[in-house]
Design a protein around this motif. Structure first.
Motif, PDB file in Angstrom:
ATOM      1  N   LEU A 112     -43.687  -5.200 105.443  1.00 59.70           N
ATOM      2  CA  LEU A 112     -42.809  -4.818 104.350  1.00 59.70           C
ATOM      3  C   LEU A 112     -41.504  -5.292 104.220  1.00 59.70           C
ATOM      4  O   LEU A 112     -40.811  -4.770 103.147  1.00 59.70           O
ATOM      5  N   ALA A 113     -41.185  -6.110 104.835  1.00 55.70           N
ATOM      6  CA  ALA A 113     -39.874  -6.549 105.015  1.00 55.70           C
ATOM      7  C   ALA A 113     -39.545  -7.504 103.905  1.00 55.70           C
ATOM      8  O   ALA A 113     -40.391  -8.027 103.226  1.00 55.70           O
ATOM      9  N   SER A 114     -38.338  -7.951 103.627  1.00 59.21           N
ATOM     10  CA  SER A 114     -37.972  -8.884 102.476  1.00 59.21           C
ATOM     11  C   SER A 114     -37.721 -10.171 102.953  1.00 59.21           C
ATOM     12  O   SER A 114     -37.732 -10.981 102.077  1.00 59.21           O
ATOM     13  N   GLU A 115     -38.004 -10.545 104.217  1.00 60.93           N
ATOM     14  CA  GLU A 115     -37.804 -11.861 104.757  1.00 60.93           C
ATOM     15  C   GLU A 115     -38.876 -11.954 105.841  1.00 60.93           C
ATOM     16  O   GLU A 115     -39.006 -10.925 106.656  1.00 60.93           O
ATOM     17  N   PRO A 116     -39.125 -13.046 106.362  1.00 61.83           N
ATOM     18  CA  PRO A 116     -40.206 -13.400 107.608  1.00 61.83           C
ATOM     19  C   PRO A 116     -39.271 -12.616 108.922  1.00 61.83           C
ATOM     20  O   PRO A 116     -38.120 -12.480 109.014  1.00 61.83           O
ATOM     21  N   GLY A 117     -40.030 -12.367 109.859  1.00 59.61           N
ATOM     22  CA  GLY A 117     -39.695 -12.012 111.095  1.00 59.61           C
ATOM     23  C   GLY A 117     -40.595 -12.468 112.212  1.00 59.61           C
ATOM     24  O   GLY A 117     -41.638 -12.803 112.161  1.00 59.61           O
ATOM     25  N   TRP A 118     -40.066 -12.459 113.600  1.00 65.47           N
ATOM     26  CA  TRP A 118     -40.728 -12.652 114.771  1.00 65.47           C
ATOM     27  C   TRP A 118     -41.125 -11.534 115.623  1.00 65.47           C
ATOM     28  O   TRP A 118     -40.171 -10.423 115.679  1.00 65.47           O
ATOM     29  N   LEU A 119     -42.198 -11.639 116.013  1.00 61.50           N
ATOM     30  CA  LEU A 119     -42.828 -10.332 117.179  1.00 61.50           C
ATOM     31  C   LEU A 119     -42.950 -11.031 118.351  1.00 61.50           C
ATOM     32  O   LEU A 119     -43.949 -11.978 118.450  1.00 61.50           O
ATOM     33  N   ARG A 120     -42.341 -10.962 119.449  1.00 66.33           N
ATOM     34  CA  ARG A 120     -42.547 -11.800 120.905  1.00 66.33           C
ATOM     35  C   ARG A 120     -43.145 -10.834 121.763  1.00 66.33           C
ATOM     36  O   ARG A 120     -42.822  -9.605 121.772  1.00 66.33           O
TER      37      ARG A 120
END
Length: 441
Positions: A42-50
């Motif tokens: 749902l974010a407005s930009e990419p993200g990382w999940l480590r």
């Protein structure tokens, strides 16, 4: 090699011939992984999940979001930091069909997301998922402006007719049967036009730490959340509309899934180290430190993790588990091996989990010679000498690990369908036998 569901119907639970002494690397938290996937989508930009958890429940969540157009790329993180998922938000869209399996987080967290999609999103799942409460989410979404077809059942299967946006605003919810009703609305709330104000109107609210986890994670991605703890009204949570930030998040070990390994130290009078146990966390499983210490162990939180040591004695306990109901099966297993009776209270909602956990625990422990009685809101356990036999799991991962705990002290216990642990704890049989090492009989 990991155990596949088709490998065997009965798994001989290993019997410990001595005290365990092991380091167990517990995989990532399911609760954190699935919340992070939703917020990243749902974010407005990419993200990382480590270091995300790869299990049935989390892979179902990832596949569901992909079906609605979200990009989730799996790979190894920078500098070889372990498995990493890159989440690429996109315009949510249908048509899509989502398989929730028997995952409460998927069946409850994603209908609000689907209401924001452009098109029809159909939800279906395992037969047991049809019996699990969902009306709290369905009714609330209708009040907030969503169109949902469920043929009046208040359960799966259902279809959400996404309109690309949702009005949002105030809504009342009875979350007595699951705190996930509240979390589901809060997670998507920042994307509703008016945000959301969720007012819990039920008599009880189980698993409150999971709502605190949701709030904590929302704030970490930039959402403004008002809660009872921050000076708001009792049983009211407000989320302001706004953009969510893409984050770089490392998933904590699943502390609830550490339970059987800590229990092994308690049952055998041994020692288990769980690396990377967080000093501060919203995970309900952190309460194991207090509960298992009261039952006869001791623990120390060091820079390496949590070191838990059994004393060789197991004491009964009288405890309210309303906030940490998921720990009940493992605590019941340890209590069945204690030197005095136990009363586990505040967990009537467990009758509506993956199975009716109270009935299942009563039946399975008693069939091994135990003396367990159901109460209105829990269990009363009087320890007796147990014997071997088949311990049924009812396709419930925590029933399987409970049976394995008993098997440490009781020879001849066979776990039916131990592969169901793949729901949240992949490779449990290998982790279990690896923990026992040369002490395995």
């Amino acid at each position: 090699m990991a155990l596949n569901p088709s490998d065997t119907a009965l798994w001989p639970a290993p019997h410990a011939s001595g005290a365990v002494d092991a380091t167990v690397h517990v995989p990532g938290s399911k609760s954190v992984t699935n919340r992070a996937l939703v917020l990243s989508a749902l974010a407005s930009e990419p993200g990382w999940l480590r270091r995300p958890l790869r299990s049935r429940d989390t892979l179902l969540m990832a596949d569901a979001l992909r079906a609605m157009g979200v990009g989730i790329e799996e790979g190894v993180g920078p500098n070889g930091t372990g498995e990493t998922w890159r989440v690429l938000p996109a315009g949510l869209r249908g048509p899509a069909t989502i398989d929730v399996g028997n995952a409460g987080t998927v069946m409850r967290f994603l209908p609000p997301v689907a209401a924001l999609a452009d098109g029809e999103i159909r939800f279906d799942g395992d037969p047991r998922s049809y019996e699990r409460p969902l009306s709290g989410v369905i009714d609330a979404l209708r009040v907030l402006g969503a169109r949902i077809d469920d043929d009046g059942r208040g359960t799966l299967p259902l279809t959400v007719h996404g309109g690309g946006a949702l009005d949002g605003g105030p809504v009342e919810v009875d979350a007595s049967t699951s705190s996930q009703f509240v979390s589901a609305l809060l997670l998507s709330g920042p994307r509703f036009n008016q945000g959301v104000e969720v007012r819990h109107i039920g008599a009880t609210l189980p698993s409150l730490p999971h709502i605190r986890m949701t709030v904590d994670m929302l704030r970490s991605v930039g959402a403004q959340v008002d809660t009872p703890e921050s000076g708001g009204e009792p049983n009211v949570w407000r989320v302001t509309p706004g953009a969510l930030l893409g984050r770089d998040l490392t998933v904590e070990p699943d502390l609830s899934n550490a339970q059987p390994f800590l229990a092994a130290a308690l049952v055998t009078g041994g020692k288990v180290l769980v690396p990377d146990w967080p000093a501060r966390t919203t995970q309900p499983g952190d309460r194991l430190r207090e509960i298992f210490t009261e039952m006869g162990g001791s623990c120390q939180l060091t820079e390496y993790g949590l070191e838990f040591t059994g004393s060789g004695a197991i004491h009964g306990i009288d405890v309210d588990l309303s906030d940490v109901g998921e720990l009940t099966p493992g605590i019941a297993a340890v209590a069945a091996l204690a030197d005095s009776p136990s009363t586990l209270r505040g967990v009537s909602h467990l009758r509506l989990h993956e199975t009716d956990r109270l009935a299942a625990l009563t039946k399975e422990i008693n069939e091994l010679g135990g003396d367990v009685t159901e109460t209105a809101d829990g269990l009363h356990i009087r320890p007796r000498a147990l014997h071997g036999g088949i311990f049924h799991t009812y396709e419930d991962h925590r029933m399987a690990t409970a049976g394995a705990i008993i098997g440490l002290a009781v020879e001849g216990v066979q776990i039916e369908n131990v592969a169901t642990t793949a729901k949240t704890l992949p490779d449990f049989p290998d982790l279990w036998t690896g923990m026992l090492g040369s002490d395995r009989a």
